[in-house]
Design a protein around this motif. Structure first.
Motif, PDB file in Angstrom:
ATOM      1  N   HIS A 166     -36.185 -97.328  12.430  1.00  0.00           N
ATOM      2  CA  HIS A 166     -36.945 -97.069  11.833  1.00  0.00           C
ATOM      3  C   HIS A 166     -38.593 -96.889  12.641  1.00  0.00           C
ATOM      4  CE1 HIS A 166     -39.998 -94.732   9.332  1.00  0.00           C
ATOM      5  NE2 HIS A 166     -40.888 -96.043   9.549  1.00  0.00           N
ATOM      6  N   ALA A 167     -37.961 -98.241  13.366  1.00  0.00           N
ATOM      7  CA  ALA A 167     -39.485 -98.798  14.366  1.00  0.00           C
ATOM      8  C   ALA A 167     -39.184 -98.044  15.992  1.00  0.00           C
ATOM      9  CB  ALA A 167     -38.993-100.094  14.535  1.00  0.00           C
ATOM     10  N   SER A 168     -37.288 -97.945  16.128  1.00  0.00           N
ATOM     11  CA  SER A 168     -37.421 -97.741  17.448  1.00  0.00           C
ATOM     12  C   SER A 168     -37.139 -96.131  17.433  1.00  0.00           C
ATOM     13  CB  SER A 168     -36.147 -98.555  17.581  1.00  0.00           C
ATOM     14  OG  SER A 168     -36.390 -99.569  17.762  1.00  0.00           O
ATOM     15  N   PHE A 169     -36.312 -95.868  16.517  1.00  0.00           N
ATOM     16  CA  PHE A 169     -36.272 -93.883  16.776  1.00  0.00           C
ATOM     17  C   PHE A 169     -36.186 -93.543  15.354  1.00  0.00           C
ATOM     18  CE2 PHE A 169     -32.685 -97.230  17.849  1.00  0.00           C
ATOM     19  CZ  PHE A 169     -32.617 -96.529  19.209  1.00  0.00           C
ATOM     20  N   ASP A 170     -37.485 -93.884  14.560  1.00  0.00           N
ATOM     21  CA  ASP A 170     -37.691 -92.839  13.765  1.00  0.00           C
ATOM     22  C   ASP A 170     -36.862 -92.658  12.851  1.00  0.00           C
ATOM     23  OD1 ASP A 170     -40.454 -92.753  13.935  1.00  0.00           O
ATOM     24  OD2 ASP A 170     -40.857 -91.563  15.285  1.00  0.00           O
ATOM     25  N   THR A 171     -35.874 -93.148  12.571  1.00  0.00           N
ATOM     26  CA  THR A 171     -34.941 -92.456  11.545  1.00  0.00           C
ATOM     27  C   THR A 171     -34.875 -93.237  10.413  1.00  0.00           C
ATOM     28  OG1 THR A 171     -33.495 -94.348  12.748  1.00  0.00           O
ATOM     29  CG2 THR A 171     -32.807 -93.574  10.706  1.00  0.00           C
ATOM     30  N   PRO A 172     -35.401 -92.415   9.216  1.00  0.00           N
ATOM     31  CA  PRO A 172     -35.573 -92.298   8.232  1.00  0.00           C
ATOM     32  C   PRO A 172     -34.860 -92.382   7.183  1.00  0.00           C
ATOM     33  CG  PRO A 172     -34.912 -90.135   8.758  1.00  0.00           C
ATOM     34  CD  PRO A 172     -34.375 -91.036   9.887  1.00  0.00           C
ATOM     35  N   VAL A 173     -35.372 -93.707   6.890  1.00  0.00           N
ATOM     36  CA  VAL A 173     -34.592 -94.524   6.285  1.00  0.00           C
ATOM     37  C   VAL A 173     -35.304 -95.513   5.714  1.00  0.00           C
ATOM     38  CG1 VAL A 173     -35.046 -96.937   8.039  1.00  0.00           C
ATOM     39  CG2 VAL A 173     -32.453 -97.022   6.289  1.00  0.00           C
ATOM     40  N   VAL A 174     -35.082 -95.819   3.922  1.00  0.00           N
ATOM     41  CA  VAL A 174     -35.544 -96.362   2.851  1.00  0.00           C
ATOM     42  C   VAL A 174     -34.821 -97.144   2.501  1.00  0.00           C
ATOM     43  CG1 VAL A 174     -35.022 -95.041   1.098  1.00  0.00           C
ATOM     44  CG2 VAL A 174     -36.971 -96.382   0.890  1.00  0.00           C
ATOM     45  N   THR A 175     -35.219 -98.377   2.576  1.00  0.00           N
ATOM     46  CA  THR A 175     -34.189 -99.696   1.890  1.00  0.00           C
ATOM     47  C   THR A 175     -34.794-100.429   0.580  1.00  0.00           C
ATOM     48  OG1 THR A 175     -34.291-100.759   4.297  1.00  0.00           O
ATOM     49  CG2 THR A 175     -33.330-101.898   2.135  1.00  0.00           C
ATOM     50  N   LEU A 176     -33.360 -99.838  -0.978  1.00  0.00           N
ATOM     51  CA  LEU A 176     -33.074-100.510  -2.117  1.00  0.00           C
ATOM     52  C   LEU A 176     -32.769-101.794  -2.102  1.00  0.00           C
ATOM     53  CD1 LEU A 176     -34.509 -99.527  -4.753  1.00  0.00           C
ATOM     54  CD2 LEU A 176     -32.017 -98.813  -5.503  1.00  0.00           C
ATOM     55  N   ARG A 177     -33.492-102.710  -2.914  1.00  0.00           N
ATOM     56  CA  ARG A 177     -32.988-103.755  -3.030  1.00  0.00           C
ATOM     57  C   ARG A 177     -33.200-104.487  -4.231  1.00  0.00           C
ATOM     58  NH1 ARG A 177     -36.382-107.522   0.822  1.00  0.00           N
ATOM     59  NH2 ARG A 177     -35.026-106.948   2.034  1.00  0.00           N
ATOM     60  N   PRO A 178     -31.741-104.288  -5.585  1.00  0.00           N
ATOM     61  CA  PRO A 178     -31.727-103.888  -6.630  1.00  0.00           C
ATOM     62  C   PRO A 178     -31.425-105.604  -6.737  1.00  0.00           C
ATOM     63  CG  PRO A 178     -30.087-102.571  -5.557  1.00  0.00           C
ATOM     64  CD  PRO A 178     -30.650-103.072  -4.515  1.00  0.00           C
ATOM     65  N   PHE A 179     -31.702-106.276  -7.990  1.00  0.00           N
ATOM     66  CA  PHE A 179     -32.137-107.416  -8.315  1.00  0.00           C
ATOM     67  C   PHE A 179     -30.284-106.958  -8.747  1.00  0.00           C
ATOM     68  CE2 PHE A 179     -35.446-108.627  -6.697  1.00  0.00           C
ATOM     69  CZ  PHE A 179     -35.965-109.422  -6.170  1.00  0.00           C
TER      70      PHE A 179
END
Length: 333
Positions: A166-179
């Motif tokens: 995301h920082a380098s290439f503006d890849t449209p990523v969102v991270t979900l961290r399930p418990f």
């Protein structure tokens, strides 16, 4: 007339992946579902979904460790949901290279495909295990990362790759961290199906590992809705961010067993099994989520309390056809 949006899902044959596939179809998506290639032509839990769901699902055999498989999966997708991973913590002590190959290199292949094909959204799956034992509670997304198993380290590495793209290439990523997600179709390597499966098979002496750790247990349908929430929210609300998905509740393994006994109306005798206990420095003793960031960004909130979810899970395991798919009498690594 516009066609339904296409969601590509890695790990679709698994526990959470199959529930997410159902949720995506219910919300009006077509799904291209990657199932890990196997010579049995098994589609895992996807084989149990209703025909009207599978009518909207294209199942493809592949492997996230293979860049070509991943690129073919992502071609033309409106969103990629990346769930494929090796997840069993005990097995990561035995086969750490496999975890790096699947969880880190596999994620790199997904990131590269999404970047090359200009896919509008990538939802990357993290895990609460990356936090290690809670230093402050509830755990926010700003909590330090402290990986206490090779599994957790491999997932943290994948998270950092996602952040870097995301920082380098503006890849449209969102991270979900399930418990700790639980519910129907979960494997016996997790504590809730371990207990419920043993009880459903007639056992009243239950073998477990350490009863002291606490966890934040989230019902699988709620976790699937969290994936859908971050996958469909406006980009400005979620892209480039990490979100916890959990209930904010906390219960020890010992207390959990007592609640399952109540739900299943069973008198249980719990015995400690040494082979089920993690190395002392590797056991994560406390996890409880702060999911306020996810709620603020998407409106998501859990719909099930623990007792309701356990009742749904027990109902599933009491079905002889479902129980027959499990080996309840052994330690499932």
């Amino acid at each position: 007339m516009t066609s339904a949006p296409l969601a590509a899902v890695t790990g679709a044959e698994g526990f959470i992946g199959s529930h997410l596939t159902e949720a995506l179809v219910a919300s009006g998506h077509r799904v291209r579902a990657m199932v890990q290639y196997n010579s049995f032509s098994s589609y895992g839990w996807l084989e149990t979904l209703p025909a009207e769901v599978l009518d909207q699902v294209e199942i493809v055999l592949g492997d996230v460790r293979d860049p070509g498989s991943v690129r073919a999966l992502a071609e033309g997708a409106d969103a990629v949901y990346h769930l494929a991973a090796l997840i069993a913590i005990p097995y990561s002590y035995q086969a750490p290279h496999s975890y790096v190959d699947t969880n880190i290199t596999g994620t790199l292949n997904v990131l590269e495909a999404v970047r090359a094909l200009d896919v509008p959204r990538l939802v990357h799956t993290s895990t609460s295990e990356t936090y290690g034992t809670a230093r402050t509670v509830p755990i926010t997304e700003d909590h330090p990362i402290h990986t206490q198993s090779p599994y957790a380290a491999s997932k943290a590495g994948a998270d950092r790759l996602a952040d870097s793209y995301h920082a380098s290439f503006d890849t449209p990523v969102v991270t979900l961290r399930p418990f700790n997600t639980y519910g129907p179709r979960q494997s016996m390597r997790a504590v809730i199906p371990t207990v419920i499966g043993q009880v459903a098979s007639g056992a009243r002496t239950i073998t477990l590992g350490d009863l002291r750790p606490t966890r934040d247990f989230t019902f699988v349908e709620d976790t699937a809705r969290a994936f859908l929430a971050v996958g469909t929210a406006p980009a400005e609300a979620v892209v480039g961010r990490t979100f916890n998905a959990g209930t904010g509740g906390e219960i020890s393994v010992g207390e959990l067993v007592r609640l399952i006994a109540k739900v299943m109306d069973a008198d249980l005798d719990v015995r400690e099994d040494a082979q089920r206990i993690r190395p002392a420095g590797s056991e994560v003793m406390r996890l409880v989520a702060d999911a306020s960031r996810l709620r603020a960004a998407t409106g998501w909130a859990p719909g099930y309390d623990l007792e309701q979810g356990l009742a749904r899970t027990a109902e599933f395991f009491r079905d002889p056809a479902h129980l027959a798919r499990y080996k309840t009498g052994i330690y499932n690594v």
